[in-house]
Scaffold this motif. Sequence first.
Motif, PDB file in Angstrom:
ATOM      1  N   PRO A 153       2.493  -6.622   6.441  1.00  0.00           N
ATOM      2  CA  PRO A 153       1.403  -5.537   6.596  1.00  0.00           C
ATOM      3  C   PRO A 153       1.821  -4.270   6.275  1.00  0.00           C
ATOM      4  O   PRO A 153       2.969  -3.883   6.867  1.00  0.00           O
ATOM      5  N   LEU A 154       1.141  -3.353   5.670  1.00  0.00           N
ATOM      6  CA  LEU A 154       1.403  -2.164   5.564  1.00  0.00           C
ATOM      7  C   LEU A 154       0.833  -1.174   6.431  1.00  0.00           C
ATOM      8  O   LEU A 154      -0.092  -1.733   7.138  1.00  0.00           O
ATOM      9  N   PRO A 155       1.267   0.131   6.762  1.00  0.00           N
ATOM     10  CA  PRO A 155       0.672   1.051   7.826  1.00  0.00           C
ATOM     11  C   PRO A 155      -0.890   1.248   7.244  1.00  0.00           C
ATOM     12  O   PRO A 155      -1.022   1.550   6.194  1.00  0.00           O
ATOM     13  N   ASN A 313      -2.501  -0.300 -14.010  1.00  0.00           N
ATOM     14  CA  ASN A 313      -2.002   1.069 -13.495  1.00  0.00           C
ATOM     15  C   ASN A 313      -2.035   1.059 -11.904  1.00  0.00           C
ATOM     16  O   ASN A 313      -1.055   1.580 -11.314  1.00  0.00           O
ATOM     17  N   GLY A 314      -3.144   0.646 -11.200  1.00  0.00           N
ATOM     18  CA  GLY A 314      -3.122   0.736  -9.781  1.00  0.00           C
ATOM     19  C   GLY A 314      -2.008  -0.340  -9.207  1.00  0.00           C
ATOM     20  O   GLY A 314      -1.621   0.426  -8.307  1.00  0.00           O
ATOM     21  N   LEU A 315      -1.999  -1.467  -9.658  1.00  0.00           N
ATOM     22  CA  LEU A 315      -0.884  -2.438  -9.232  1.00  0.00           C
ATOM     23  C   LEU A 315       0.535  -1.677  -9.110  1.00  0.00           C
ATOM     24  O   LEU A 315       1.212  -1.793  -8.165  1.00  0.00           O
ATOM     25  N   GLU A 316       0.764  -1.325 -10.588  1.00  0.00           N
ATOM     26  CA  GLU A 316       2.111  -0.447 -10.584  1.00  0.00           C
ATOM     27  C   GLU A 316       2.478   0.519  -9.645  1.00  0.00           C
ATOM     28  O   GLU A 316       3.480   0.420  -9.062  1.00  0.00           O
ATOM     29  N   ASP A 317       1.299   1.377  -9.400  1.00  0.00           N
ATOM     30  CA  ASP A 317       1.411   2.480  -8.585  1.00  0.00           C
ATOM     31  C   ASP A 317       1.623   2.075  -6.945  1.00  0.00           C
ATOM     32  O   ASP A 317       2.564   2.470  -6.121  1.00  0.00           O
ATOM     33  N   GLU A 318       0.924   0.828  -6.711  1.00  0.00           N
ATOM     34  CA  GLU A 318       1.152   0.330  -5.393  1.00  0.00           C
ATOM     35  C   GLU A 318       2.282  -0.449  -5.011  1.00  0.00           C
ATOM     36  O   GLU A 318       3.163  -0.053  -4.085  1.00  0.00           O
ATOM     37  N   PHE A 319       2.876  -0.981  -6.030  1.00  0.00           N
ATOM     38  CA  PHE A 319       4.175  -1.745  -5.884  1.00  0.00           C
ATOM     39  C   PHE A 319       5.160  -0.797  -5.919  1.00  0.00           C
ATOM     40  O   PHE A 319       6.201  -1.051  -5.091  1.00  0.00           O
ATOM     41  N   ARG A 320       5.368   0.106  -7.142  1.00  0.00           N
ATOM     42  CA  ARG A 320       6.285   1.227  -6.703  1.00  0.00           C
ATOM     43  C   ARG A 320       6.276   2.088  -5.769  1.00  0.00           C
ATOM     44  O   ARG A 320       7.403   2.399  -5.099  1.00  0.00           O
ATOM     45  N   GLY A 321       4.907   2.117  -4.979  1.00  0.00           N
ATOM     46  CA  GLY A 321       5.179   2.809  -3.929  1.00  0.00           C
ATOM     47  C   GLY A 321       5.782   2.298  -2.408  1.00  0.00           C
ATOM     48  O   GLY A 321       6.337   2.904  -1.663  1.00  0.00           O
TER      49      GLY A 321
END
Length: 545
Positions: A153-155, A313-321
């Motif tokens: 789980p993420l914050p 693009n959205g998944l790339e940002d989230e995974f890299r995050g």
Amino acid sequence: MLVDFILEDTVALTRHLLLAAEDHATSHSILRGLLCVVIVLAWTAWRCWKFTVYPWLHPDEPKELPYFIPTHGASFFKDSNGLLERARRYFASTGTTPFALTAFGHTFYVVTHPKDSAAVYRNTESLSFDEFVQALMRFNGNDEWTIKNVHQPLPATTKAGFANPEGLSMISLTQRMHMHQLHPGEKMAVFQLQIRDWLNRKLTLDVLASTDSTDTGQSSVDSVELPLYQWTSDWFVRLGQHLYFGDVLERVDPEYTDNFVVFDEVIWKMLYQYPSLLCRDMTVPRDRMIASMKAYLQLHPNERRGQAAWLINGLEDEFRGIGVDDNNLAILFFHLYFAINTNSRKTSFWVLTHMMRNPSYIAAFRSETAPAFDGDDLVDMAYIQDADKCPTVDAIWLETLRVAGWAASVRLVAHDVVIGGKVLRAGNRIMVPHRLLHFDSAFAGDEPTAWRPGRWLDSDAGRKMNKSPSWHPFGGGKTVCSGRFLAKGMVMAFVSTILRRFDIEAVGNPPMPQPDVGRPVLGIISVMEGQDYRVKVTRRKEASA
């Protein structure tokens, strides 16, 4: 005399050796006989305990389908749905459901009652899908850090990017983002426009005649011959890649779509997690695709993000995050790629094949979809997806999903749980075999194995079939396929445009292609190897006019 003495001793020694050999052979025969007796007694005791004593001591647990050797693995591998149907018939007289069977060292609880399947999909506490996702990630090369962190789980904090106020894990957030892209709405409308434009540009006789799947020796100004399964596979994989990655991935690797089709035809080896040395026909194209996906991700964002779908693009940002690197992100996007492209190519093949063998449906299909066209250009893709405006089109879609669907939903029993009045023990697996439910005459009516779209239209009961708890063409619960709306739109718009512009017929008088029942798939069944359906596509004079 010395000679006689030697001869007598030799004869005596020979006689002694022969008698000893006979005794030795007799001893071995006795030992073999005793060993056989012990094996038979042990087998009888095991079978008596497994299928008689244990069920009697534990009547609250599902009964197990008996077997002579300690597994149903061979039968499951050869034809899993055939094995499950045989098991259902075996327990039919007692009404036992769910029942159990053993294959590949695992016990599977098999649910065949619609109410029980609904209970399986509702229960996300005791029944988990995560184990299978993690095993797939591990098999294809994701490292343990990535597997652990995408499932944590993420914050639950406000952040840039896609909102996650519930603090979902990246795996759960990925599913939420899929729904945002693929369910009816603004972002889905972008895909629909791209599909419409692609169809209008690419579904022409000139383009068909130039494709690799076309036998140009059999082409003319007004017609072309081509293998249908090869054609639909190539066409849909290219379209799916274009929607999500634009033209950039094709520039990185012009053979990406070809490698995918090769991989997808042996994807069952990935699902069974074959040792790498025994499945190079699967691992070689897989590894090439992952390497090319990594090369795509390593391009400068300005070179690729403008053409990529919002989801990519959205998944790339989230995974890299959360710290996922290029190697692991390439594998995650590879998983996304085969989820996008594995089913539409097969569904379109089965729709067209069944319609060619039942040509009365072609006329009805053309009539219902005519308002979606201006001349022979598709202008209103949403019209074709409207079941009220195109009821026959919808029935053809539903019936093809019913007949060609081959997957099952599987969960790990994380904690002991009661389903259908039976206790399912933690550590085992539970399966909902959709095909058994879809082929049950209580659901499908007469001739459940026949392709008959009229069953969805001819009665009040038929018109309610798609609301039945037996109907799960896209799985159910939290893992229901997010792309089900896009899949129908792509396939039926493709078929509509073909029938608007062309006449299509089988070359010669081939038999109906047989489904490859021995290969597990992630949705729609493949065609048996060597049974592609050769078709002739001819320009329609009505369309030209």
